[in-house]
Design a protein around this motif. Structure first.
Motif, PDB file in Angstrom:
ATOM      1  N   ALA A 178      13.401  -7.148 -11.269  1.00 20.92           N
ATOM      2  CA  ALA A 178      12.648  -6.195 -10.458  1.00 20.92           C
ATOM      3  C   ALA A 178      11.188  -6.163 -10.889  1.00 20.92           C
ATOM      4  N   ALA A 179      10.951  -6.206 -12.187  1.00 20.33           N
ATOM      5  CA  ALA A 179       9.573  -6.234 -12.687  1.00 20.33           C
ATOM      6  C   ALA A 179       8.852  -7.497 -12.224  1.00 20.33           C
ATOM      7  N   CYS A 180       9.577  -8.618 -12.218  1.00 16.80           N
ATOM      8  CA  CYS A 180       8.988  -9.879 -11.745  1.00 16.80           C
ATOM      9  C   CYS A 180       8.648  -9.790 -10.260  1.00 16.80           C
ATOM     10  N   LEU A 181       9.527  -9.166  -9.477  1.00 11.50           N
ATOM     11  CA  LEU A 181       9.267  -9.014  -8.043  1.00 11.50           C
ATOM     12  C   LEU A 181       8.013  -8.168  -7.813  1.00 11.50           C
ATOM     13  N   THR A 182       7.862  -7.120  -8.602  1.00 12.46           N
ATOM     14  CA  THR A 182       6.690  -6.257  -8.469  1.00 12.46           C
ATOM     15  C   THR A 182       5.417  -7.007  -8.852  1.00 12.46           C
ATOM     16  N   ALA A 183       5.513  -7.785  -9.937  1.00  6.64           N
ATOM     17  CA  ALA A 183       4.342  -8.535 -10.408  1.00  6.64           C
ATOM     18  C   ALA A 183       4.092  -9.784  -9.584  1.00  6.64           C
ATOM     19  N   GLY A 184       5.123 -10.278  -8.913  1.00  9.94           N
ATOM     20  CA  GLY A 184       4.979 -11.500  -8.128  1.00  9.94           C
ATOM     21  C   GLY A 184       4.964 -12.752  -8.967  1.00  9.94           C
ATOM     22  N   GLU A 185       5.476 -12.675 -10.196  1.00 10.54           N
ATOM     23  CA  GLU A 185       5.490 -13.829 -11.090  1.00 10.54           C
ATOM     24  C   GLU A 185       6.849 -13.936 -11.780  1.00 10.54           C
ATOM     25  N   HIS A 211      11.507 -12.135  -1.086  1.00  8.65           N
ATOM     26  CA  HIS A 211      10.264 -12.500  -1.767  1.00  8.65           C
ATOM     27  C   HIS A 211       9.822 -13.904  -1.338  1.00  8.65           C
ATOM     28  N   ARG A 212      10.771 -14.822  -1.252  1.00  8.39           N
ATOM     29  CA  ARG A 212      10.420 -16.182  -0.806  1.00  8.39           C
ATOM     30  C   ARG A 212       9.893 -16.161   0.621  1.00  8.39           C
ATOM     31  N   TRP A 213      10.579 -15.401   1.465  1.00  5.26           N
ATOM     32  CA  TRP A 213      10.156 -15.344   2.868  1.00  5.26           C
ATOM     33  C   TRP A 213       8.737 -14.810   2.986  1.00  5.26           C
ATOM     34  N   LEU A 214       8.442 -13.783   2.214  1.00  8.11           N
ATOM     35  CA  LEU A 214       7.093 -13.225   2.253  1.00  8.11           C
ATOM     36  C   LEU A 214       6.055 -14.233   1.766  1.00  8.11           C
ATOM     37  N   ALA A 215       6.507 -15.211   0.956  1.00  8.29           N
ATOM     38  CA  ALA A 215       5.582 -16.224   0.434  1.00  8.29           C
ATOM     39  C   ALA A 215       5.356 -17.355   1.420  1.00  8.29           C
ATOM     40  N   THR A 216       6.158 -17.426   2.486  1.00  6.00           N
ATOM     41  CA  THR A 216       5.961 -18.486   3.474  1.00  6.00           C
ATOM     42  C   THR A 216       4.835 -18.108   4.420  1.00  6.00           C
ATOM     43  N   ALA A 271      13.945   2.269 -11.573  1.00 10.06           N
ATOM     44  CA  ALA A 271      12.905   1.238 -11.629  1.00 10.06           C
ATOM     45  C   ALA A 271      13.220   0.100 -10.661  1.00 10.06           C
ATOM     46  N   VAL A 272      14.477  -0.294 -10.617  1.00  9.24           N
ATOM     47  CA  VAL A 272      14.877  -1.370  -9.708  1.00  9.24           C
ATOM     48  C   VAL A 272      14.754  -0.907  -8.267  1.00  9.24           C
ATOM     49  N   ALA A 273      15.199   0.324  -7.999  1.00 11.10           N
ATOM     50  CA  ALA A 273      15.130   0.855  -6.642  1.00 11.10           C
ATOM     51  C   ALA A 273      13.687   0.914  -6.151  1.00 11.10           C
ATOM     52  N   ALA A 274      12.774   1.284  -7.039  1.00  5.81           N
ATOM     53  CA  ALA A 274      11.365   1.353  -6.656  1.00  5.81           C
ATOM     54  C   ALA A 274      10.815  -0.027  -6.311  1.00  5.81           C
ATOM     55  N   SER A 275      11.206  -1.021  -7.090  1.00 10.28           N
ATOM     56  CA  SER A 275      10.766  -2.393  -6.811  1.00 10.28           C
ATOM     57  C   SER A 275      11.333  -2.881  -5.478  1.00 10.28           C
ATOM     58  N   TYR A 276      12.605  -2.592  -5.252  1.00  7.26           N
ATOM     59  CA  TYR A 276      13.235  -2.985  -3.985  1.00  7.26           C
ATOM     60  C   TYR A 276      12.546  -2.289  -2.807  1.00  7.26           C
ATOM     61  N   GLN A 277      12.217  -1.001  -2.980  1.00  8.08           N
ATOM     62  CA  GLN A 277      11.578  -0.261  -1.898  1.00  8.08           C
ATOM     63  C   GLN A 277      10.219  -0.859  -1.555  1.00  8.08           C
ATOM     64  N   ASP A 278       9.464  -1.228  -2.569  1.00  5.53           N
ATOM     65  CA  ASP A 278       8.167  -1.859  -2.334  1.00  5.53           C
ATOM     66  C   ASP A 278       8.345  -3.172  -1.573  1.00  5.53           C
ATOM     67  N   ARG A 298       7.061  -4.135   2.384  1.00  7.58           N
ATOM     68  CA  ARG A 298       6.276  -5.315   2.767  1.00  7.58           C
ATOM     69  C   ARG A 298       6.989  -6.129   3.848  1.00  7.58           C
ATOM     70  N   VAL A 299       8.311  -6.200   3.724  1.00  9.83           N
ATOM     71  CA  VAL A 299       9.086  -6.911   4.742  1.00  9.83           C
ATOM     72  C   VAL A 299       8.981  -6.189   6.081  1.00  9.83           C
ATOM     73  N   ARG A 300       9.134  -4.858   6.036  1.00  8.23           N
ATOM     74  CA  ARG A 300       9.075  -4.084   7.284  1.00  8.23           C
ATOM     75  C   ARG A 300       7.719  -4.240   7.958  1.00  8.23           C
ATOM     76  N   THR A 301       6.647  -4.293   7.175  1.00 14.49           N
ATOM     77  CA  THR A 301       5.307  -4.462   7.748  1.00 14.49           C
ATOM     78  C   THR A 301       5.202  -5.792   8.485  1.00 14.49           C
TER      79      THR A 301
END
Length: 879
Positions: A331-338, A366-371, A408-415, A419-422
């Motif tokens: 989850a921390a990696c998803l938030t940081a993007g790394e 996360h991958r989809w958002l990177a395409t 903490a995980v839920a917050a990362s998932y929500q973020d 972004r996906v919803r946007t």
């Protein structure tokens, strides 16, 4: 005077006496003299119906007294420490074999094992083993020896199984030993064994089986309430395989752990070996669903707490805290993007990975958002984009929505979800703005729901023995994506239009409601209606066709399908059998479907229908009348006269998030309606799901076509489908890879004529972006090499064509040498049904002299390319 001589004698075992008594009974002798200490406290022994007395003979006179005391037919085993000269001829003449027997227990051992005639040298070296085998002989005897000479492995292995209470014939391996010692009854049996014998067995096990197994025995004899498996799982984090430097708390815990083993310093190799053994035992217990596993896991966590290193559980690849810690790291990696892919790999390395799909689905989002987002140029392109990847995005969102209880995980998932919803919202808004194109009659190439019978069903009912048209009311493209894979495993092959090589998509009539869109599907024109209208419409389009609705599908007791449904499917004179399944639409009005997993079981009687279609070789078209959006904290908008996701124009002006539609495809007052394209809003009361609006999830109708794998010919303009998963679904996104709807070019061969009605299909070919060819330098050099030509010549007629071979190789080079086989097939345009055959041809072509240039990993789904070996085998050098 004759001085009697006392010789050194041993204490003889009851088993030895029992065996010698059996020989005495078979003879005519009155007594059997056995050199042993004249001590006996075990009473007489029984041999069959006979009773043999066991008496001490301390002198010649004592033995003579025994002879005189024996009654008619009585016999006795006499234990004496006197030599033959002391006993004299008067005794020897009346003794068994006229001698004093030496108690050589090794002579007795072969007789304990059926099939044995001698003792192996390895067993004879164990001076304690003979007595142990005699003393612990089970009532049914020891198991048959596989060889004439009894080996130590067979004998001591049988002894260990017996003293553990498993039964002497049980074949123990180190994993089974570890599991057995954790079971209370067997652990107690081990602790009741004589201490000296336990020490001998542990020593033998360490030398012959391994130090980890010996440590397990030590742990079991020392701890009554903590299992060796739990200790092994603790050792796994105390001495991790990666050899990382220990912390101060970890070192202190290592010292404290000695008290649970043997009180001595734990050898590193033994600790790591037992840890590996423990993880193997966990896998076996999981397969067998044994309750001991849960106990051991709890004990291991508690033990780490007792050792003063409670945080150690988070380092485990087996214990639950380890899984939670890995998900938090991800989850921390998803938030940081790394480090996202590495974080997912760590999650997948934990035994609890199957607990939730959320981590993997989050990474996919996360991958989809990177395409790179492709800008659609028409409504048809919007619909196809929804089928190609939007459906998979929606499926992933469903898994992530209820992803974690950890804040903490839920917050990362929500973020991530925000972004996906946007991004999805932008697609929905763009698609809703194009709805007028269809209504205005523009040649946008979008397939309306009212043309599914003409464009899809008719060609397939002509090309086969009729069609089975299954309309699953409310089925979204996301549900269809998951369902297609399950249907494919039933022996049905998916077919797609040759022009796009992608699944067909249609657009619902407006508003996207059942009584509008489903009626339009069956009647071939946009209109409002009900079940009877639908039956008449299908029969008009295909004379003799039959349509079955919800109440028509209630079968008799014991039957999977009603008899009239079965009869219609089996009747070749019925060109199209239509079925309406309402399970999805019903659930959206009644149940919380936000985390629902739709499959063949929950869509009863779909499986039975598909099996009937396979047996009658009918083509199967699975489709819908509209999709739906799932209730996930949507905003309730209060508008009088509105229905769920649409409202009449008279209810007020258009607001943000809405779109005004009008024209021939709108069934509403004055052919106008206002639809919500926002997925996060609804009118009226809250439900589990909604439809009627203009989001792509509601508008897009998936059209899936299957036929039995035994049939190789399909409708004109259709071909077997390559895997339809987007390239980011199973593999990381690589910068060198540009997403494309069109797979790599197919081999040059005679083209199938196109269906004349496909002019109203989803795409013109020029709408599709060109396929890039990164990695081409290496691929072209391989295909141009003499070795490649030689390999093709060797393969002969079975050789793979250059286009497919190059596409497979390129897809692997682009992805760093590893990719899911569906990714490879999708990128190379290989039909899913041909994947195994093509992969075998790829291996023949590139694996020169059997070297593994291209191989399938042990997971069974990952294709691996060894680029260094490829360059070496094809003599390309390092450049």
């Amino acid at each position: 005077m004759v001085v009697s001589k006392q010789v050194r004698a041993v204490v003889v075992s009851p088993a030895m006496v029992q065996q010698r008594a059996a020989d005495l009974v078979k003879s005519d002798a009155r007594i059997l003299l056995l050199r042993a200490r004249p001590e006996w406290s075990h009473g007489d022994v029984s041999v069959g119906d006979a009773t043999v007395r066991v008496l001490p003979g301390v002198s010649q006179l004592a033995v003579l007294d025994i002879l005189d005391s024996l009654g008619e037919g009585e016999q006795a085993v006499v234990l004496t420490d006197r030599v033959a000269e002391d006993l004299g001829d008067a005794v020897l003449a009346r003794a068994y074999r006229q001698e004093v027997e030496l108690p050589d227990e090794w002579q007795a051992v072969p007789r304990l094992f059926p099939g044995a005639t001698e003792v192996g040298l390895d067993l004879r070296r164990l001076d304690w083993a003979g007595t142990a085998l005699l003393d612990h002989q089970p009532p049914g005897g020891w198991p048959r020896s596989p060889a004439p000479a009894v080996t130590a492995r067979h004998a001591i292995g049988s002894l260990l199984s017996h003293v553990l209470g498993l039964g002497a014939a049980t074949q123990l391996d180190d994993v089974l030993l570890l599991i057995t010692l954790g079971q209370r009854i067997h652990g107690q049996s081990w602790r009741l064994v004589d201490e000296r014998l336990r020490a001998h067995v542990i020593d033998w096990v360490e030398k012959e089986v391994g130090k980890p197994a010996a440590l397990a025995l030590m742990i079991a004899e020392r701890n009554e309430h903590i299992t060796p498996l739990a200790v092994g799982l603790v050792l796994d984090v105390l001495w991790p395989e990666d050899g990382s430097p220990p912390t101060e708390s970890q070192v202190a815990a290592r010292v404290r752990a000695e008290g649970y083993i043997n009180g001595k310093a734990v050898p590193v190799d033994g600790a790591k070996g037992l840890a590996r053994l423990a993880k193997a035992a966990v896998l076996r217990l999981e397969v067998d669903e044994k309750p001991e596993l849960g106990i051991a896991l709890q004990q291991a966590e508690a033990l780490l707490d007792d050792l003063g290193w409670v945080d150690g559980a988070e380092q485990s690849s087996v214990l639950k805290p380890g899984y939670a810690a890995r998900v938090r790291d991800l989850a921390a990696c998803l938030t940081a993007g790394e480090g996202v892919e590495e974080g997912l790999a760590r999650v997948h390395a934990h035994r609890d990975v199957a607990i939730s799909h959320a981590p993997a689905m989050a990474v996919r989002l996360h991958r989809w958002l990177a395409t790179e987002e492709r800008g659609a140029v028409s409504l048809a392109a919007d619909l196809q984009q929804q089928i190609d990847d939007g459906a998979w995005v929606d499926a992933a969102v469903g898994a992530v929505w209820h992803g974690s209880d950890d804040p903490a995980v839920a917050a990362s998932y929500q973020d991530l979800l925000d972004r996906v919803r946007t991004r999805r919202g932008k697609r929905d808004e763009s698609a809703s703005s194009r709805l007028a194109e269809v209504n205005a009659g523009d040649d946008s190439k979008a397939l309306g729901v009212e043309r599914i019978l003409e464009v899809v069903v008719d060609p397939w009912r002509r090309s086969s023995t009729g069609s089975l048209l299954v309309v699953m009311d409310g089925m979204s493209s996301a549900i269809a994506a998951g369902l297609a894979a399950e249907v494919g495993r039933m022996g049905l092959v998916e077919w797609v239009p040759s022009a796009t090589q992608r699944r067909q998509a249609a657009v619902a009539a407006l508003p996207s409601l059942t009584n509008v869109s489903r009626t339009s599907l069956f009647c071939g024109e946009v209109r409002l209606g009900g079940a009877e209208d639908e039956k008449r419409g299908l029969a008009t389009a295909f004379p003799g066709a039959k349509l079955f609705h919800k109440n028509d599908l209630r079968s008799q007791g014991g039957a999977a399908l009603p008899q009239d449904v079965v009869a219609a499917i089996q009747d070749p004179s019925v060109p199209v059998v239509g079925i309406v399944i309402n399970a999805i639409d019903d659930a959206t009005h009644k149940s919380d479907t936000s985390a629902w997993q739709w499959n063949l079981r929950s869509l009863d009687p779909l499986r039975a229908l598909l099996e009937a279609a396979i047996s009658t070789r009918r083509a199967v078209i699975l489709t819908s009348d509209h999709g739906h959006v799932v209730e996930r904290d949507t905003e309730a908008m209060s508008v009088r006269g509105a229905e769920s996701r649409w409202r009449p124009v008279a209810t007020g002006p258009v607001s943000p998030g809405e779109v005004l539609v009008s024209g021939r495809r709108v069934v509403a007052p004055d052919d106008q309606a206002i639809l919500l394209w926002r997925e996060d809003a609804h009118y009226g009361s809250r439900c589990a799901g909604y439809h009627g609006g203009a989001s792509l999830a509601e508008l897009t109708i998936p059209v899936l076509v299957f036929q039995a794998a035994a049939l190789t010919q399909g409708a004109v303009g259709w071909e077997p489908a390559a895997p339809q998963v987007p390239l980011w679904w199973n593999d990381p996104v690589r910068e060198a890879v540009a997403p494309s709807l069109k797979p790599a070019a197919k081999p040059t061969k005679a083209k199938k004529p196109k269906a004349p009605s496909m002019g109203d299909g989803l795409f013109d070919l020029e709408d599709l972006p060109a396929q890039p060819a990164p990695g081409g330098g290496l691929v072209e050099r391989v295909l141009a090499s003499p070795m490649y030509a030689d390999q093709k010549q060797r393969a002969g007629r079975a050789a793979l064509d250059d286009v497919t071979a190059g596409a497979v190789l390129r897809s692997l080079v682009e992805r760093g040498g590893r990719a899911h086989h569906d990714t490879v097939a999708a990128a190379a345009g290989i039909p899913a049904a041909d994947l195994g055959q093509v992969f075998a041809a790829v291996r023949r072509l590139f694996n020169v002299d059997g070297y593994g240039v291209v191989e399938l990993d042990s997971d069974g789904v990952t294709v691996r390319l060894d680029e260094r070996l490829l360059r070496e085998q094809f003599e390309l050098g390092d450049g």
